[in-house]
Design a protein around this motif. Structure first.
Motif, mmCIF file in Angstrom:
data_model
loop_
_atom_site.group_PDB
_atom_site.id
_atom_site.type_symbol
_atom_site.label_atom_id
_atom_site.label_comp_id
_atom_site.label_asym_id
_atom_site.label_seq_id
_atom_site.Cartn_x
_atom_site.Cartn_y
_atom_site.Cartn_z
ATOM 1 N N GLN A 10 0.831 -1.206 0.000
ATOM 2 C CA GLN A 10 0.000 0.000 0.000
ATOM 3 C C GLN A 10 0.861 1.251 0.000
ATOM 4 O O GLN A 10 0.555 2.223 -0.684
ATOM 5 C CB GLN A 10 -0.933 0.003 1.211
ATOM 6 C CG GLN A 10 -2.083 -0.972 1.094
ATOM 7 C CD GLN A 10 -2.950 -0.946 2.341
ATOM 8 O OE1 GLN A 10 -2.501 -0.588 3.428
ATOM 9 N NE2 GLN A 10 -4.201 -1.351 2.168
ATOM 10 N N GLN A 13 2.138 1.823 -3.478
ATOM 11 C CA GLN A 13 1.088 2.305 -4.369
ATOM 12 C C GLN A 13 0.784 3.774 -4.084
ATOM 13 O O GLN A 13 0.615 4.569 -5.002
ATOM 14 C CB GLN A 13 -0.180 1.470 -4.203
ATOM 15 C CG GLN A 13 -1.289 1.896 -5.148
ATOM 16 C CD GLN A 13 -2.538 1.034 -4.986
ATOM 17 O OE1 GLN A 13 -2.569 0.100 -4.209
ATOM 18 N NE2 GLN A 13 -3.565 1.380 -5.731
ATOM 19 N N GLN A 14 0.744 4.158 -2.795
ATOM 20 C CA GLN A 14 0.489 5.549 -2.442
ATOM 21 C C GLN A 14 1.622 6.446 -2.958
ATOM 22 O O GLN A 14 1.379 7.558 -3.440
ATOM 23 C CB GLN A 14 0.337 5.704 -0.934
ATOM 24 C CG GLN A 14 -0.960 5.120 -0.419
ATOM 25 C CD GLN A 14 -1.025 5.126 1.100
ATOM 26 O OE1 GLN A 14 -0.015 5.295 1.775
ATOM 27 N NE2 GLN A 14 -2.223 4.920 1.631
ATOM 28 N N SER A 16 3.516 5.862 -5.589
ATOM 29 C CA SER A 16 3.357 5.957 -7.044
ATOM 30 C C SER A 16 2.258 6.936 -7.409
ATOM 31 O O SER A 16 2.401 7.722 -8.341
ATOM 32 C CB SER A 16 3.034 4.584 -7.639
ATOM 33 O OG SER A 16 4.123 3.717 -7.467
ATOM 34 N N GLU A 17 1.152 6.901 -6.684
ATOM 35 C CA GLU A 17 0.055 7.825 -6.949
ATOM 36 C C GLU A 17 0.473 9.266 -6.682
ATOM 37 O O GLU A 17 0.018 10.184 -7.351
ATOM 38 C CB GLU A 17 -1.170 7.449 -6.112
ATOM 39 C CG GLU A 17 -1.829 6.158 -6.558
ATOM 40 C CD GLU A 17 -2.923 5.678 -5.612
ATOM 41 O OE1 GLU A 17 -3.175 6.338 -4.586
ATOM 42 O OE2 GLU A 17 -3.510 4.624 -5.899
ATOM 43 N N GLY A 18 1.382 9.468 -5.713
ATOM 44 C CA GLY A 18 1.866 10.809 -5.402
ATOM 45 C C GLY A 18 2.727 11.395 -6.505
ATOM 46 O O GLY A 18 2.896 12.613 -6.591
ATOM 47 N N VAL A 20 2.082 10.999 -9.776
ATOM 48 C CA VAL A 20 1.265 11.291 -10.960
ATOM 49 C C VAL A 20 1.158 12.793 -11.244
ATOM 50 O O VAL A 20 1.332 13.211 -12.389
ATOM 51 C CB VAL A 20 -0.120 10.615 -10.853
ATOM 52 C CG1 VAL A 20 -1.060 11.094 -11.945
ATOM 53 C CG2 VAL A 20 0.035 9.099 -10.911
ATOM 54 N N ASN A 24 2.415 14.366 -14.747
ATOM 55 C CA ASN A 24 1.472 15.118 -15.577
ATOM 56 C C ASN A 24 1.993 16.526 -15.845
ATOM 57 O O ASN A 24 1.866 17.039 -16.963
ATOM 58 C CB ASN A 24 0.095 15.177 -14.924
ATOM 59 C CG ASN A 24 -0.623 13.837 -14.954
ATOM 60 O OD1 ASN A 24 -0.282 12.944 -15.730
ATOM 61 N ND2 ASN A 24 -1.604 13.682 -14.083
#
Length: 164
Positions: A10, A13-14, A16-18, A20, A24
């Motif tokens: 987890q 994954q958190q 990796s999401e941070g 994005v 971008n």
């Protein structure tokens, strides 16, 4: 042991999401150059920054953007934008592209080495300042994106002249 592996997954994954939003931002910042034929040489992601390096269609100029990644200690790290000369003069394809953007023809001819050889000048720091003015729109776009991320853009210029 299963609980430890699950919580570790987890956390990854958190993390990796941070990343994005930074990825971008990197893509948004370089899109106008890519749309005008600039080639992405490479993109990189480290624990400290997201970066991209682009080459103009004629291989006269290279632009590198380095965006610091927020490590949770606050926002506002400087974004570094490097504009570097790859050839001693602007090549014909780059000159034509800049001419289409409305840049004055005589200045472009002088920096392109077209015409009298005595007029040909290396892309020294003075010439790179002029190139930066010509690239004002993409630079302003990148600066606006940096400001939206509570950062400022630092512009670096590197020519091929003796004082660059």
């Amino acid at each position: 042991m299963d609980a430890l592996l699950h919580s570790s997954g987890q956390a990854g994954q958190q993390a990796s999401e941070g990343l994005v939003p930074w990825l971008n931002a990197r893509e948004e910042a370089t899109q106008s150059l890519v749309n005008h034929g600039w080639q992405r040489l490479y993109s990189a992601l480290t624990p400290h920054r997201a970066s991209v390096t682009l080459l103009d269609p004629s291989e006269s100029l290279q632009i590198s953007l380095q965006i610091p990644i927020d490590d949770g200690e606050g926002l506002g790290g400087d974004w570094d934008l490097w504009i570097e000369a790859c050839n001693r003069q602007l090549s014909v394809p780059l000159r034509l592209w800049l001419e289409e953007q409305g840049v004055e023809r005589m200045a472009l001819c002088r920096l392109s080495g077209i015409g009298e050889q005595s007029m040909a000048q290396p892309l020294d720091l003075k010439a790179m300042l002029q190139v930066a003015r010509w690239l004002q729109d993409p630079i302003e776009t990148i600066e606006a994106i940096a400001k939206a991320h509570s950062s400022q853009l630092v512009l670096h210029l590197a020519g091929l002249g003796p004082n660059s």
